[in-house]
Design a protein around this motif. Structure first.
Motif, mmCIF file in Angstrom:
data_model
loop_
_atom_site.group_PDB
_atom_site.id
_atom_site.type_symbol
_atom_site.label_atom_id
_atom_site.label_comp_id
_atom_site.label_asym_id
_atom_site.label_seq_id
_atom_site.Cartn_x
_atom_site.Cartn_y
_atom_site.Cartn_z
ATOM 1 N N ALA A 119 14.149 7.288 -5.471
ATOM 2 C CA ALA A 119 12.471 7.635 -5.297
ATOM 3 C C ALA A 119 12.677 9.416 -4.667
ATOM 4 N N LYS A 120 12.804 8.895 -3.385
ATOM 5 C CA LYS A 120 13.055 10.215 -2.652
ATOM 6 C C LYS A 120 14.043 11.610 -2.970
ATOM 7 N N ARG A 121 15.157 11.262 -3.448
ATOM 8 C CA ARG A 121 15.070 11.924 -4.351
ATOM 9 C C ARG A 121 15.113 13.374 -4.771
ATOM 10 N N MET A 122 14.517 12.294 -5.960
ATOM 11 C CA MET A 122 14.059 12.611 -7.579
ATOM 12 C C MET A 122 12.372 13.381 -6.760
ATOM 13 N N LEU A 123 11.658 13.567 -6.034
ATOM 14 C CA LEU A 123 10.917 14.061 -4.767
ATOM 15 C C LEU A 123 11.279 15.566 -4.676
ATOM 16 N N THR A 124 12.321 15.393 -4.137
ATOM 17 C CA THR A 124 12.347 15.889 -2.807
ATOM 18 C C THR A 124 12.556 17.215 -3.288
ATOM 19 N N ARG A 137 0.967 -1.244 -0.021
ATOM 20 C CA ARG A 137 0.225 -0.382 0.086
ATOM 21 C C ARG A 137 0.881 1.616 0.298
ATOM 22 N N ALA A 138 2.235 1.442 0.706
ATOM 23 C CA ALA A 138 2.961 2.150 0.966
ATOM 24 C C ALA A 138 3.587 2.676 -0.266
ATOM 25 N N THR A 139 4.016 1.338 -1.064
ATOM 26 C CA THR A 139 4.635 1.778 -2.102
ATOM 27 C C THR A 139 4.510 2.715 -3.199
ATOM 28 N N SER A 140 2.396 1.441 -3.376
ATOM 29 C CA SER A 140 1.812 1.769 -4.818
ATOM 30 C C SER A 140 1.555 3.243 -3.910
ATOM 31 N N SER A 141 1.366 3.683 -3.094
ATOM 32 C CA SER A 141 0.509 5.176 -2.768
ATOM 33 C C SER A 141 1.875 6.676 -3.304
ATOM 34 N N ILE A 142 3.292 5.783 -3.486
ATOM 35 C CA ILE A 142 3.676 7.204 -3.853
ATOM 36 C C ILE A 142 3.086 7.342 -5.420
ATOM 37 N N PRO A 143 3.455 6.312 -6.855
ATOM 38 C CA PRO A 143 2.804 7.067 -8.277
ATOM 39 C C PRO A 143 1.620 7.164 -8.164
ATOM 40 N N ALA A 144 1.026 6.460 -7.609
ATOM 41 C CA ALA A 144 -0.385 6.890 -7.246
ATOM 42 C C ALA A 144 -0.978 8.366 -7.169
ATOM 43 N N SER A 177 9.190 7.363 2.602
ATOM 44 C CA SER A 177 9.489 7.137 3.879
ATOM 45 C C SER A 177 8.394 6.363 5.003
ATOM 46 N N GLU A 178 7.816 5.923 5.103
ATOM 47 C CA GLU A 178 6.771 4.956 4.979
ATOM 48 C C GLU A 178 7.188 3.869 4.316
ATOM 49 N N VAL A 179 8.048 3.635 3.083
ATOM 50 C CA VAL A 179 8.469 2.084 2.952
ATOM 51 C C VAL A 179 9.839 1.917 3.251
ATOM 52 N N GLU A 180 10.046 3.186 3.658
ATOM 53 C CA GLU A 180 11.748 2.983 4.290
ATOM 54 C C GLU A 180 11.782 2.148 5.700
ATOM 55 N N TYR A 181 11.044 2.117 6.160
ATOM 56 C CA TYR A 181 10.693 1.655 7.826
ATOM 57 C C TYR A 181 10.134 -0.190 7.459
ATOM 58 N N HIS A 182 8.857 0.156 6.663
ATOM 59 C CA HIS A 182 8.776 -0.694 5.593
ATOM 60 C C HIS A 182 9.360 -1.742 5.587
ATOM 61 N N GLY A 228 -0.751 22.565 -6.067
ATOM 62 C CA GLY A 228 -1.660 21.818 -6.165
ATOM 63 C C GLY A 228 -0.608 19.865 -6.247
ATOM 64 N N PHE A 229 -0.134 20.045 -7.575
ATOM 65 C CA PHE A 229 0.735 18.792 -7.595
ATOM 66 C C PHE A 229 1.879 18.631 -6.409
ATOM 67 N N ALA A 230 2.173 20.096 -5.553
ATOM 68 C CA ALA A 230 3.777 20.085 -5.143
ATOM 69 C C ALA A 230 3.423 19.372 -3.854
ATOM 70 N N ARG A 231 1.727 19.119 -3.475
ATOM 71 C CA ARG A 231 0.710 19.260 -1.734
ATOM 72 C C ARG A 231 0.974 17.141 -1.894
ATOM 73 N N PHE A 232 0.659 16.806 -3.360
ATOM 74 C CA PHE A 232 0.477 15.253 -3.828
ATOM 75 C C PHE A 232 2.068 15.004 -3.970
ATOM 76 N N CYS A 233 3.108 15.285 -4.241
ATOM 77 C CA CYS A 233 4.352 15.233 -4.146
ATOM 78 C C CYS A 233 5.113 15.321 -3.086
ATOM 79 N N THR A 234 4.026 15.648 -2.112
ATOM 80 C CA THR A 234 4.846 15.786 -0.343
ATOM 81 C C THR A 234 4.009 14.296 0.687
ATOM 82 N N ILE A 235 2.848 14.494 -0.184
ATOM 83 C CA ILE A 235 2.270 12.916 0.649
ATOM 84 C C ILE A 235 3.302 11.716 -0.305
ATOM 85 N N ALA A 236 3.648 11.901 -1.450
ATOM 86 C CA ALA A 236 4.343 10.815 -1.901
ATOM 87 C C ALA A 236 5.429 10.759 -1.430
ATOM 88 N N LEU A 237 6.165 11.444 -1.097
ATOM 89 C CA LEU A 237 7.743 12.102 0.274
ATOM 90 C C LEU A 237 7.287 11.128 0.867
#
Length: 119
Positions: A104-109, A41-48, A74-79, A61-70
């Motif tokens: 992916a995190k670097r690119m999102l940032t 779920r956490a991983t698929s949430s990034i591209p979604a 981070s959640e994926v890293e923990y899992h 608006g786009f930046a807000r969703f990019c921040t959610i993806a970021l």
């Protein structure tokens, strides 16, 4: 409206999701509704979230969703750490998935900074 499929970060996140699905297929059955589900779920949430953000008007608006993806990344890293510590992922798999997640995190940032930069 942007086409999310043209974003390199979306492509990387999508590929990460596919690899996570393949790796978690070998997780124990009792983890189906636990770690397997959470990691997928956490991983698929990034591209979604990138796809949803592309459908919004304006960079804010786009930046807000990019921040959610970021945050999802981070959640994926923990899992991934948890899966490694529970011996559900082999060291090589863990290293590969962690590398892909970090990329992916670097690119999102970078994308978020670009979107929030004064015009």
């Amino acid at each position: 409206m942007k086409d999310f499929r043209e974003l390199k970060v979306w492509e990387k996140a999508h590929r990460l999701t596919l690899v996570v699905y393949r790796n978690t297929a070998a997780f124990p059955r009792e983890e189906m509704y636990g770690l397997t589900s959470q990691l997928r779920r956490a991983t698929s949430s990034i591209p979604a979230n990138l796809a949803e953000g592309c459908g919004r008007s304006g960079d804010a608006g786009f930046a807000r969703f990019c921040t959610i993806a970021l945050g999802s990344a981070s959640e994926v890293e923990y899992h991934l750490l948890l899966a490694r510590d529970l011996n559900l992922l082999k060291p090589k798999e863990f290293k590969d998935l962690t590398r892909r997640t970090t990329e992916a995190k670097r690119m999102l940032t970078s994308l978020i900074q670009k979107l929030k930069a004064p015009g």
